[in-house]
Design a protein around this motif. Structure first.
Motif, PDB file in Angstrom:
ATOM      1  N   ASP A 135       1.849  -8.004   4.702  1.00 42.94           N
ATOM      2  CA  ASP A 135       2.759  -8.219   5.826  1.00 42.94           C
ATOM      3  C   ASP A 135       2.045  -8.883   6.991  1.00 42.94           C
ATOM      4  OD1 ASP A 135       4.861  -7.168   4.447  1.00 42.94           O
ATOM      5  OD2 ASP A 135       4.770  -5.183   5.379  1.00 42.94           O
ATOM      6  N   CYS A 136       0.810  -8.464   7.229  1.00 45.23           N
ATOM      7  CA  CYS A 136       0.057  -9.076   8.331  1.00 45.23           C
ATOM      8  C   CYS A 136      -0.134 -10.573   8.108  1.00 45.23           C
ATOM      9  CB  CYS A 136      -1.309  -8.394   8.479  1.00 45.23           C
ATOM     10  SG  CYS A 136      -1.219  -6.675   9.016  1.00 45.23           S
ATOM     11  N   ALA A 137      -0.441 -10.941   6.866  1.00 45.01           N
ATOM     12  CA  ALA A 137      -0.752 -12.338   6.584  1.00 45.01           C
ATOM     13  C   ALA A 137       0.500 -13.198   6.440  1.00 45.01           C
ATOM     14  CB  ALA A 137      -1.594 -12.428   5.315  1.00 45.01           C
ATOM     15  N   LEU A 138       1.541 -12.648   5.783  1.00 43.97           N
ATOM     16  CA  LEU A 138       2.698 -13.470   5.423  1.00 43.97           C
ATOM     17  C   LEU A 138       3.847 -13.373   6.417  1.00 43.97           C
ATOM     18  CD1 LEU A 138       2.778 -12.721   1.577  1.00 43.97           C
ATOM     19  CD2 LEU A 138       1.660 -14.601   2.766  1.00 43.97           C
ATOM     20  N   LYS A 139       3.932 -12.302   7.181  1.00 46.24           N
ATOM     21  CA  LYS A 139       5.080 -12.119   8.071  1.00 46.24           C
ATOM     22  C   LYS A 139       4.710 -12.133   9.545  1.00 46.24           C
ATOM     23  CE  LYS A 139       7.744  -9.372   4.731  1.00 46.24           C
ATOM     24  NZ  LYS A 139       8.441  -8.087   4.500  1.00 46.24           N
ATOM     25  N   ILE A 140       3.626 -11.461   9.902  1.00 44.97           N
ATOM     26  CA  ILE A 140       3.323 -11.267  11.320  1.00 44.97           C
ATOM     27  C   ILE A 140       2.580 -12.463  11.900  1.00 44.97           C
ATOM     28  CG2 ILE A 140       2.105  -9.808  12.978  1.00 44.97           C
ATOM     29  CD1 ILE A 140       2.626  -7.438  11.115  1.00 44.97           C
ATOM     30  N   LEU A 141       1.509 -12.893  11.241  1.00 46.41           N
ATOM     31  CA  LEU A 141       0.729 -14.008  11.785  1.00 46.41           C
ATOM     32  C   LEU A 141       1.533 -15.301  11.923  1.00 46.41           C
ATOM     33  CD1 LEU A 141      -2.810 -13.501  10.194  1.00 46.41           C
ATOM     34  CD2 LEU A 141      -2.178 -13.399  12.617  1.00 46.41           C
ATOM     35  N   PRO A 142       2.388 -15.672  10.948  1.00 40.33           N
ATOM     36  CA  PRO A 142       3.207 -16.875  11.174  1.00 40.33           C
ATOM     37  C   PRO A 142       4.104 -16.783  12.405  1.00 40.33           C
ATOM     38  CG  PRO A 142       3.202 -16.291   8.853  1.00 40.33           C
ATOM     39  CD  PRO A 142       2.537 -15.168   9.577  1.00 40.33           C
ATOM     40  N   VAL A 143       4.634 -15.576  12.662  1.00 44.93           N
ATOM     41  CA  VAL A 143       5.476 -15.399  13.847  1.00 44.93           C
ATOM     42  C   VAL A 143       4.648 -15.533  15.116  1.00 44.93           C
ATOM     43  CG1 VAL A 143       6.933 -13.766  15.098  1.00 44.93           C
ATOM     44  CG2 VAL A 143       7.166 -13.980  12.631  1.00 44.93           C
ATOM     45  N   LEU A 144       3.460 -14.923  15.112  1.00 43.56           N
ATOM     46  CA  LEU A 144       2.620 -14.979  16.309  1.00 43.56           C
ATOM     47  C   LEU A 144       2.120 -16.393  16.574  1.00 43.56           C
ATOM     48  CD1 LEU A 144       0.507 -11.703  15.848  1.00 43.56           C
ATOM     49  CD2 LEU A 144       2.442 -12.070  17.377  1.00 43.56           C
ATOM     50  N   CYS A 145       1.889 -17.141  15.527  1.00 48.98           N
ATOM     51  CA  CYS A 145       1.372 -18.497  15.730  1.00 48.98           C
ATOM     52  C   CYS A 145       2.376 -19.380  16.464  1.00 48.98           C
ATOM     53  CB  CYS A 145       1.022 -19.120  14.377  1.00 48.98           C
ATOM     54  SG  CYS A 145      -0.485 -18.425  13.647  1.00 48.98           S
ATOM     55  N   THR A 146       3.669 -19.156  16.256  1.00 50.52           N
ATOM     56  CA  THR A 146       4.670 -19.964  16.965  1.00 50.52           C
ATOM     57  C   THR A 146       4.624 -19.729  18.464  1.00 50.52           C
ATOM     58  OG1 THR A 146       6.365 -18.250  16.690  1.00 50.52           O
ATOM     59  CG2 THR A 146       6.180 -19.926  14.953  1.00 50.52           C
ATOM     60  N   LEU A 147       4.087 -18.585  18.888  1.00 46.75           N
ATOM     61  CA  LEU A 147       4.033 -18.268  20.315  1.00 46.75           C
ATOM     62  C   LEU A 147       2.802 -18.857  20.995  1.00 46.75           C
ATOM     63  CD1 LEU A 147       5.178 -14.536  20.267  1.00 46.75           C
ATOM     64  CD2 LEU A 147       6.535 -16.544  20.845  1.00 46.75           C
ATOM     65  N   THR A 148       1.918 -19.462  20.235  1.00 44.15           N
ATOM     66  CA  THR A 148       0.744 -20.065  20.869  1.00 44.15           C
ATOM     67  C   THR A 148       1.104 -21.314  21.660  1.00 44.15           C
ATOM     68  OG1 THR A 148       0.297 -21.288  18.830  1.00 44.15           O
ATOM     69  CG2 THR A 148      -0.809 -19.156  19.117  1.00 44.15           C
ATOM     70  N   VAL A 149       2.317 -21.818  21.484  1.00 44.54           N
ATOM     71  CA  VAL A 149       2.795 -22.948  22.277  1.00 44.54           C
ATOM     72  C   VAL A 149       3.997 -22.533  23.113  1.00 44.54           C
ATOM     73  CG1 VAL A 149       1.903 -24.732  20.749  1.00 44.54           C
ATOM     74  CG2 VAL A 149       4.134 -23.728  20.268  1.00 44.54           C
ATOM     75  N   ASP A 150       4.068 -21.263  23.444  1.00 40.64           N
ATOM     76  CA  ASP A 150       5.179 -20.774  24.270  1.00 40.64           C
ATOM     77  C   ASP A 150       5.097 -21.373  25.676  1.00 40.64           C
ATOM     78  OD1 ASP A 150       7.267 -18.285  24.189  1.00 40.64           O
ATOM     79  OD2 ASP A 150       6.458 -18.555  26.208  1.00 40.64           O
ATOM     80  N   PRO A 151       6.232 -21.683  26.312  1.00 40.58           N
ATOM     81  CA  PRO A 151       6.182 -22.235  27.675  1.00 40.58           C
ATOM     82  C   PRO A 151       5.525 -21.320  28.690  1.00 40.58           C
ATOM     83  CG  PRO A 151       8.364 -22.540  26.694  1.00 40.58           C
ATOM     84  CD  PRO A 151       7.612 -21.667  25.765  1.00 40.58           C
ATOM     85  N   GLU A 152       5.526 -20.010  28.456  1.00 41.19           N
ATOM     86  CA  GLU A 152       4.934 -19.070  29.403  1.00 41.19           C
ATOM     87  C   GLU A 152       3.490 -18.774  29.016  1.00 41.19           C
ATOM     88  OE1 GLU A 152       6.096 -17.945  32.136  1.00 41.19           O
ATOM     89  OE2 GLU A 152       8.134 -18.764  31.969  1.00 41.19           O
ATOM     90  N   LYS A 153       2.577 -18.966  29.953  1.00 40.43           N
ATOM     91  CA  LYS A 153       1.167 -18.733  29.651  1.00 40.43           C
ATOM     92  C   LYS A 153       0.878 -17.268  29.330  1.00 40.43           C
ATOM     93  CE  LYS A 153      -3.490 -19.727  31.317  1.00 40.43           C
ATOM     94  NZ  LYS A 153      -4.014 -18.451  30.842  1.00 40.43           N
ATOM     95  N   THR A 154       1.596 -16.342  29.986  1.00 40.74           N
ATOM     96  CA  THR A 154       1.356 -14.920  29.724  1.00 40.74           C
ATOM     97  C   THR A 154       1.653 -14.586  28.274  1.00 40.74           C
ATOM     98  OG1 THR A 154       2.084 -14.506  31.979  1.00 40.74           O
ATOM     99  CG2 THR A 154       1.856 -12.600  30.554  1.00 40.74           C
ATOM    100  N   VAL A 155       2.730 -15.150  27.752  1.00 41.14           N
ATOM    101  CA  VAL A 155       3.073 -14.905  26.353  1.00 41.14           C
ATOM    102  C   VAL A 155       2.022 -15.515  25.446  1.00 41.14           C
ATOM    103  CG1 VAL A 155       4.838 -15.248  24.588  1.00 41.14           C
ATOM    104  CG2 VAL A 155       5.516 -14.825  26.960  1.00 41.14           C
ATOM    105  N   ARG A 156       1.556 -16.710  25.768  1.00 40.36           N
ATOM    106  CA  ARG A 156       0.524 -17.357  24.939  1.00 40.36           C
ATOM    107  C   ARG A 156      -0.754 -16.511  24.910  1.00 40.36           C
ATOM    108  NH1 ARG A 156       2.176 -21.906  28.054  1.00 40.36           N
ATOM    109  NH2 ARG A 156       0.149 -22.019  29.100  1.00 40.36           N
TER     110      ARG A 156
END
Length: 808
Positions: A503-524
């Motif tokens: 789950d960590c590799a296939l479900k969670i990390l892909p979701v978190l990676c999309t937030l690395t380009v979030d408009p809000e720096k705090t979220v990134r």
């Protein structure tokens, strides 16, 4: 035939304690015993007089006192309950009391009586004397420490009516006492063989009142000459005391005037304690507005009031006001404050029934105050009461139209979750959380729902955790409200030990990676920290596959044990979170300038709060979990070299859950737009479907008001200058466009049996397009309709003549 005479003592319905007597009103006259009623076990005090041969005069005095006490009824005079009169003895049963002398000695061991307690005690004795002298024309003739008693609430009662006599008629002469210890309190005019005037009818009793005041502050009065030394008598009482012990009996004031003088501004009896007691004596005839104001101000004064007074006088009045009055929610604060003085058994008997009844109220003020103060009584609620009588009423708050109540209901689940059974926790509560997170129009409420889910995650069953957590936090990362996205990231981090490596590799990390380009720096920032932690965990297992079993030991565990020593820190954080602000959630009539940052406010560090009390330990309703409790563990202790201090591995066993407590929860300081507050429609809510339905039927959110700035356009106090452009701010329109072209690619994997999730951006864009199209069509239809009516009127009336006035 033999006849046996009945023994009146044996048939007496009261049982005397085997303990030795506590002392009496006068030496050799009455003995005071503790006792109880045989039928009910209620505590009483029993005054016993044993008749002796040759003491006929004392026996007549005792019988006269028995008669007086039986006929005199006043709140400040010892209350007569029952009695027994025989040739050999007299028994007088009263409310349970303690002699004032004994009471003063007991209090001296713990610091002595406060001036507040003494002021009210003297007020009661003077009021009793005023009743006897002014209303009954009776002279007490025995005012001293031995004639005053104290009840359980700390209130003083006047007794010792043995030598009372009438101030009118031929029988106006005082009876002879014959006891030196009592004659010591007689005024000078009664001991001197002179022709001086004895003054007013109250003069002798007021002299004895001065002796009582001296003894209360300075101890035993050995001789009358000691009255000249003030000792510890307070300065505010000195002028009035000197009037009492003056040599001229005519100068001594009437009891009623003495009270007026002491109640004047700056007087000894002018204080909040006396004011509170006087109001309570007349509370039944007070106006509702006066009662409301009194209960609102009562909480501020309770800290300075004696504990016994709060338990035995304030508490009954509060319960009566709730049961028969219209006090409402205003009594909750003083009620829970007084409840701290009760033991567990008394709390269950007196407070809990009231709390359970309050939860069924439809009064919004009552409900929100109960939710705000739940931490004060949650430890006294057992699991059956919570699941059958409280939770069914609390869940109505999830559907309330008032956002503040929905907010408090969500936060109250942090305290209720450990006591909920399997059905309420894993089915009912999850159903409401799914609906709130997907459909609620208030960003802070959606955010706090995610926060609460992360906190109660370890209490969920293994199947519910597997089905809910990943999908819920993934959903939060797509919320248009920035703090909700950050809460989703922190939710993953706080429950890291509940996911398998797959789950960590296939479900969670892909979701978190999309937030690395979030408009809000705090979220990134939060996303990068979480990604590093999960990668460290996966790398550890890759380096040493033997760690896999240890890493996944909590994944299939049934649930965390109900709150105990191991959960104290978690529960303490939960209590702190609940006790913070709902007042900041809703701002009335926000302006465009303050509504924008309120709706998109980034996470900011919460203020440091004092260490909260640990949650109560209660046995679980469901089957207890096996093994040690679910804890955060040290799963990121092997971080990559070169990472900054922020991403470094925690030391001394400090894991992600501890950092979760230190992170920023924007919802706790965020405000949402003002809402209308109509009455809740309690019958309109229906049982929601499964998590799949709730997440599929997402309600589109309204577009922000015109003129609202994006959150990235504000400088939220970060390290960067406000003049420096954020390189990620241009990604917002690109992300929205991608969301329209590409449906959520992670929904199928992350949602499990929740179903496919829709994109927040797609929902919002479609909603705006649909509304714009509908508005355009309405305008065109209205325009055509107006043109048709205008043409019809012109055709019917014909051309207007020159100078004619149009009347229509």
């Amino acid at each position: 035939m033999w006849f046996f005479a009945r023994d009146p003592i044996r048939d007496f319905p009261y049982e005397l304690s085997p303990e030795p007597p506590e002392g009496g009103v006068a030496p050799g006259l009455w003995a005071l015993h503790r006792g109880k009623k045989k039928a009910t076990g209620n505590a009483v005090s029993v005054f016993v007089y044993e008749a002796k041969p040759g003491d006929e005069e004392q026996t007549l005095v005792a019988k006269a006192a028995f008669k007086r006490l039986k006929t005199l009824r006043h709140p400040n005079i010892l209350a007569y309950l029952d009695g027994l009169e025989t040739d050999k003895c007299l028994h007088v049963v009263t409310e349970p009391v303690t002699p004032l002398g004994t009471y003063l000695k007991l209090k001296a061991e713990t610091g002595g009586l406060s001036e507040l307690e003494i002021s009210w005690g003297l007020h009661q004795i003077v009021k009793a004397l005023s009743f006897l002298v002014n209303d009954c024309s009776l002279i007490h003739n025995n005012v001293c420490t031995a004639a005053v008693f104290v009840d359980r609430a700390g209130e003083w009662k006047l007794g010792g009516l043995d030598y009372m006599y009438s101030a009118q008629g031929d029988n106006g002469e005082p009876p002879r006492k014959g006891i030196p210890d009592l004659e010591r309190y007689d005024p000078p005019e009664m001991t001197e063989n002179s022709s001086k005037s004895v003054g007013e009818k109250w003069s002798a009793d007021m002299w004895r009142l001065g002796c009582l005041i001296w003894e209360v502050f300075n101890g035993h009065l050995a001789r009358a000459s000691s009255l000249r030394s003030l000792g510890k008598i307070p300065k505010s009482l000195v002028p009035h005391y000197c009037e009492l012990v003056g040599a001229n009996p005519r100068v001594r004031p009437n009891p009623s005037r003495f009270l007026q003088n002491c109640r004047a501004a700056g007087g000894f009896m002018c204080n909040s304690f006396v004011e509170t007691n006087l109001f309570l004596e007349e509370i039944q005839i007070k106006e509702p507005a006066e009662k409301q104001k009194f209960f609102q101000e009562l909480s501020k004064n309770l800290d300075s009031f004696p504990e016994d007074f709060c338990r035995h006088k304030i508490l009954p009045q509060l319960l009566t006001a709730f049961e028969y009055g219209s006090a409402g929610a205003v009594i909750l604060t003083p009620l829970f404050k007084v409840g701290k003085f009760l033991n567990a058994e008394e709390y269950q008997q007196k407070i809990i029934p009231v709390v359970v009844k309050m939860f069924s109220s439809t009064d919004r003020a009552m409900r929100i105050r109960l939710l705000q103060q739940m931490e004060q009584f949650i430890q006294y609620l057992n699991e059956p009461t919570v699941n059958t009588q409280i939770f069914p009423h609390v869940v109505h708050g999830f559907l309330d139209t008032n956002p503040a109540i929905r907010e408090q209901t969500v936060k109250s689940m942090l305290l209720l979750a450990p006591k909920l059974n399997e059905q309420n926790l894993n089915v009912e509560l999850m159903k409401h959380f799914a609906r709130l997170q997907a459909k609620d129009d208030q960003g802070p409420i959606r955010c706090n729902t995610t926060v609460c889910l992360g906190k109660i995650g370890p209490y969920l069953s293994a199947s519910t955790r597997h089905r809910v957590l990943t999908s819920a936090f993934s959903r939060a990362t797509r919320d248009p409200f920035a703090p909700s996205r950050a809460a989703g990231v922190l939710g993953f981090a706080a429950t890291h030990n509940l996911y398998s490596m797959n789950d960590c590799a296939l479900k969670i990390l892909p979701v978190l990676c999309t937030l690395t380009v979030d408009p809000e720096k705090t979220v990134r920032d939060q996303a990068f920290k979480a990604i590093r932690s999960f990668l460290t965990k996966l790398e550890s297992v890759s380096e040493d596959p033997a760690q896999l079993e240890e890493m996944e030991k909590d994944v299939h565990r049934a649930s965390s044990p109900r709150p105990g020593a191991t959960a104290a820190s978690w529960a303490g954080w939960a209590v702190t979170g609940v006790s913070s602000l709902t007042s900041k959630l809703i701002r009335a009539n926000p302006t465009p300038t303050d509504s924008a940052p309120a709706s998109d406010a980034p996470l900011k560090p919460p203020p440091e709060a004092p260490a909260p009390a640990p949650a109560p330990a209660t046995a679980p309703a469901a089957a207890p979990a096996q093994g040690p409790p679910v804890t955060s563990g040290r799963w990121d202790s092997r971080g990559a070299e070169g990472e900054d201090e922020e991403a470094a591995a925690p030391e001394d066993g400090e894991g992600c859950a501890e950092r979760w407590d230190d992170e920023d929860w924007g919802s706790l300081e965020a405000s949402s737009p003002s809402q209308k507050s109509p009455e809740s429609d309690w019958s309109s809510w229906e049982a929601e479907g499964s998590w799949d339905q709730d997440w599929q039927e997402s309600k589109p959110h309204k577009a922000p008001p015109e003129g609202t700035k994006l959150a990235s356009e504000y400088n939220w106090g970060g390290a960067e200058s406000s003049e420096k452009a954020d390189p990620f701010s241009t990604l917002a329109p690109r992300l929205a466009a991608n969301a329209q072209r590409n449906p959520d690619s992670w929904s199928t994997e992350a949602s499990g049996d929740w179903g496919t999730e829709e994109s927040w951006g797609t929902m919002e864009a479609e909603s705006r397009q649909a509304k714009a199209e509908l508005a355009r069509k309405k305008r065109e239809e209205r325009k055509k309709e107006m043109e048709a009516k205008r043409a019809e009127r012109k055709a019917a009336k014909g051309p207007m003549k020159l100078g004619a006035r149009k009347l229509d």
